[in-house]
Design a protein around this motif. Structure first.
Motif, PDB file in Angstrom:
ATOM      1  N   ASN A  76     -18.440   5.052  -6.890  1.00 36.33           N
ATOM      2  CA  ASN A  76     -18.706   4.688  -5.487  1.00 36.33           C
ATOM      3  C   ASN A  76     -18.966   5.932  -4.641  1.00 36.33           C
ATOM      4  OD1 ASN A  76     -18.479   1.861  -5.817  1.00 36.33           O
ATOM      5  ND2 ASN A  76     -16.263   2.008  -5.713  1.00 36.33           N
ATOM      6  N   LYS A  77     -19.820   6.793  -5.158  1.00 38.59           N
ATOM      7  CA  LYS A  77     -20.156   8.016  -4.437  1.00 38.59           C
ATOM      8  C   LYS A  77     -21.666   8.112  -4.240  1.00 38.59           C
ATOM      9  CE  LYS A  77     -16.302  11.121  -5.497  1.00 38.59           C
ATOM     10  NZ  LYS A  77     -15.930  12.445  -6.031  1.00 38.59           N
ATOM     11  N   VAL A  78     -22.044   8.735  -3.154  1.00 36.70           N
ATOM     12  CA  VAL A  78     -23.436   9.035  -2.880  1.00 36.70           C
ATOM     13  C   VAL A  78     -23.537  10.514  -2.525  1.00 36.70           C
ATOM     14  CG1 VAL A  78     -23.304   8.386  -0.442  1.00 36.70           C
ATOM     15  CG2 VAL A  78     -25.500   8.276  -1.630  1.00 36.70           C
ATOM     16  N   TYR A  79     -24.655  11.111  -2.920  1.00 35.22           N
ATOM     17  CA  TYR A  79     -24.846  12.543  -2.729  1.00 35.22           C
ATOM     18  C   TYR A  79     -26.173  12.792  -2.010  1.00 35.22           C
ATOM     19  CZ  TYR A  79     -21.470  12.396  -6.554  1.00 35.22           C
ATOM     20  OH  TYR A  79     -20.378  12.118  -7.347  1.00 35.22           O
ATOM     21  N   LEU A  80     -26.232  13.922  -1.342  1.00 34.02           N
ATOM     22  CA  LEU A  80     -27.481  14.360  -0.733  1.00 34.02           C
ATOM     23  C   LEU A  80     -27.664  15.830  -1.062  1.00 34.02           C
ATOM     24  CD1 LEU A  80     -29.864  13.413   1.067  1.00 34.02           C
ATOM     25  CD2 LEU A  80     -28.636  14.452   2.992  1.00 34.02           C
ATOM     26  N   GLN A  81     -28.614  16.115  -1.940  1.00 36.14           N
ATOM     27  CA  GLN A  81     -28.959  17.496  -2.257  1.00 36.14           C
ATOM     28  C   GLN A  81     -30.035  17.945  -1.279  1.00 36.14           C
ATOM     29  OE1 GLN A  81     -27.660  19.671  -4.607  1.00 36.14           O
ATOM     30  NE2 GLN A  81     -28.984  21.175  -3.596  1.00 36.14           N
ATOM     31  N   MET A  82     -29.726  18.982  -0.526  1.00 35.57           N
ATOM     32  CA  MET A  82     -30.640  19.466   0.508  1.00 35.57           C
ATOM     33  C   MET A  82     -31.111  20.856   0.129  1.00 35.57           C
ATOM     34  SD  MET A  82     -28.688  18.102   3.927  1.00 35.57           S
ATOM     35  CE  MET A  82     -27.288  19.210   3.731  1.00 35.57           C
ATOM     36  N   ASN A  83     -32.397  20.994  -0.118  1.00 34.09           N
ATOM     37  CA  ASN A  83     -32.999  22.279  -0.465  1.00 34.09           C
ATOM     38  C   ASN A  83     -33.987  22.696   0.608  1.00 34.09           C
ATOM     39  OD1 ASN A  83     -31.606  22.210  -2.958  1.00 34.09           O
ATOM     40  ND2 ASN A  83     -33.277  21.107  -3.951  1.00 34.09           N
ATOM     41  N   SER A  84     -34.341  23.965   0.580  1.00 33.04           N
ATOM     42  CA  SER A  84     -35.320  24.503   1.551  1.00 33.04           C
ATOM     43  C   SER A  84     -34.945  24.102   2.967  1.00 33.04           C
ATOM     44  CB  SER A  84     -36.726  24.020   1.204  1.00 33.04           C
ATOM     45  OG  SER A  84     -37.089  24.393  -0.098  1.00 33.04           O
ATOM     46  N   LEU A  85     -33.704  24.286   3.322  1.00 34.72           N
ATOM     47  CA  LEU A  85     -33.216  23.857   4.633  1.00 34.72           C
ATOM     48  C   LEU A  85     -33.889  24.630   5.752  1.00 34.72           C
ATOM     49  CD1 LEU A  85     -29.504  23.358   3.668  1.00 34.72           C
ATOM     50  CD2 LEU A  85     -30.915  21.642   4.820  1.00 34.72           C
ATOM     51  N   LYS A  86     -34.088  23.907   6.864  1.00 34.42           N
ATOM     52  CA  LYS A  86     -34.728  24.463   8.040  1.00 34.42           C
ATOM     53  C   LYS A  86     -33.764  24.368   9.216  1.00 34.42           C
ATOM     54  CE  LYS A  86     -39.207  22.609   6.496  1.00 34.42           C
ATOM     55  NZ  LYS A  86     -40.357  21.747   6.867  1.00 34.42           N
ATOM     56  N   PRO A  87     -33.935  25.214  10.226  1.00 32.54           N
ATOM     57  CA  PRO A  87     -33.059  25.112  11.407  1.00 32.54           C
ATOM     58  C   PRO A  87     -33.067  23.717  12.025  1.00 32.54           C
ATOM     59  CG  PRO A  87     -34.240  27.179  11.448  1.00 32.54           C
ATOM     60  CD  PRO A  87     -34.798  26.401  10.294  1.00 32.54           C
ATOM     61  N   GLU A  88     -34.176  23.024  11.944  1.00 34.88           N
ATOM     62  CA  GLU A  88     -34.249  21.674  12.517  1.00 34.88           C
ATOM     63  C   GLU A  88     -33.465  20.638  11.711  1.00 34.88           C
ATOM     64  OE1 GLU A  88     -36.828  23.693  11.813  1.00 34.88           O
ATOM     65  OE2 GLU A  88     -38.577  22.556  11.077  1.00 34.88           O
ATOM     66  N   ASP A  89     -32.931  21.017  10.565  1.00 37.41           N
ATOM     67  CA  ASP A  89     -32.050  20.126   9.804  1.00 37.41           C
ATOM     68  C   ASP A  89     -30.612  20.178  10.332  1.00 37.41           C
ATOM     69  OD1 ASP A  89     -33.799  21.167   6.868  1.00 37.41           O
ATOM     70  OD2 ASP A  89     -34.016  19.242   7.900  1.00 37.41           O
ATOM     71  N   THR A  90     -30.356  21.056  11.266  1.00 36.83           N
ATOM     72  CA  THR A  90     -29.018  21.193  11.840  1.00 36.83           C
ATOM     73  C   THR A  90     -28.580  19.905  12.511  1.00 36.83           C
ATOM     74  OG1 THR A  90     -29.206  23.577  12.151  1.00 36.83           O
ATOM     75  CG2 THR A  90     -27.662  22.412  13.581  1.00 36.83           C
ATOM     76  N   GLY A  91     -27.330  19.526  12.287  1.00 39.07           N
ATOM     77  CA  GLY A  91     -26.774  18.343  12.927  1.00 39.07           C
ATOM     78  C   GLY A  91     -25.541  17.848  12.217  1.00 39.07           C
ATOM     79  N   ASP A  92     -25.002  16.769  12.728  1.00 31.35           N
ATOM     80  CA  ASP A  92     -23.896  16.093  12.071  1.00 31.35           C
ATOM     81  C   ASP A  92     -24.482  15.036  11.139  1.00 31.35           C
ATOM     82  OD1 ASP A  92     -22.098  16.240  15.152  1.00 31.35           O
ATOM     83  OD2 ASP A  92     -21.804  17.477  13.371  1.00 31.35           O
ATOM     84  N   TYR A  93     -24.049  15.065   9.893  1.00 36.40           N
ATOM     85  CA  TYR A  93     -24.561  14.148   8.878  1.00 36.40           C
ATOM     86  C   TYR A  93     -23.508  13.080   8.605  1.00 36.40           C
ATOM     87  CZ  TYR A  93     -28.658  16.972   7.947  1.00 36.40           C
ATOM     88  OH  TYR A  93     -29.868  17.624   8.068  1.00 36.40           O
TER      89      TYR A  93
END
Length: 117
Positions: A76-93
């Motif tokens: 019962n887990k979900v993952y988010l792999q985030m690559n090539s991050l950009k400043p505009e990806d900043t936030g609360d997830y």
């Protein structure tokens, strides 16, 4: 009731990677959709990616090709792999859970992601 607990946020430089995890517990239906949403300061919460229990995925255009959502139904887990991050990806997830057919949304407490330029 469903409880969601996120982990994995943090501070990273532009171009870096982070992996978010969300653990769901409680009354989990076998057919469901889980996903990630984010909210930047002063902006509305927006969809990042979703994945249904049989595996089909959906991504916001802004993250296609950079982010990958996956899940482990046994845990019962979900993952988010985030690559090539950009400043505009900043936030609360925020992790999200919905049973199918839809009843209501459940949300985690959120994890902060900060991408520095």
């Amino acid at each position: 009731q469903v409880q969601l607990v996120e982990s994995g946020g943090g501070l990273v430089q532009a171009g870096g990677s982070l992996r978010l995890s969300c653990a769901a517990s409680g009354n989990i239906f076998s057919r469901n959709v889980m996903g990630w949403y984010r909210q930047a300061p002063g902006k509305q919460r927006e969809l990042v990616a979703t994945i249904i229990s049989v595996g089909a995925t959906n991504y916001a255009d802004s993250v296609k090709g950079r982010f990958t959502i996956s899940r482990d139904n046994a845990k019962n887990k979900v993952y988010l792999q985030m690559n090539s991050l950009k400043p505009e990806d900043t936030g609360d997830y925020y992790c999200n859970y919905r049973s199918l057919p839809y009843s209501r949304d459940y949300w985690g407490q959120g994890t902060q992601v900060t991408v520095s330029s």
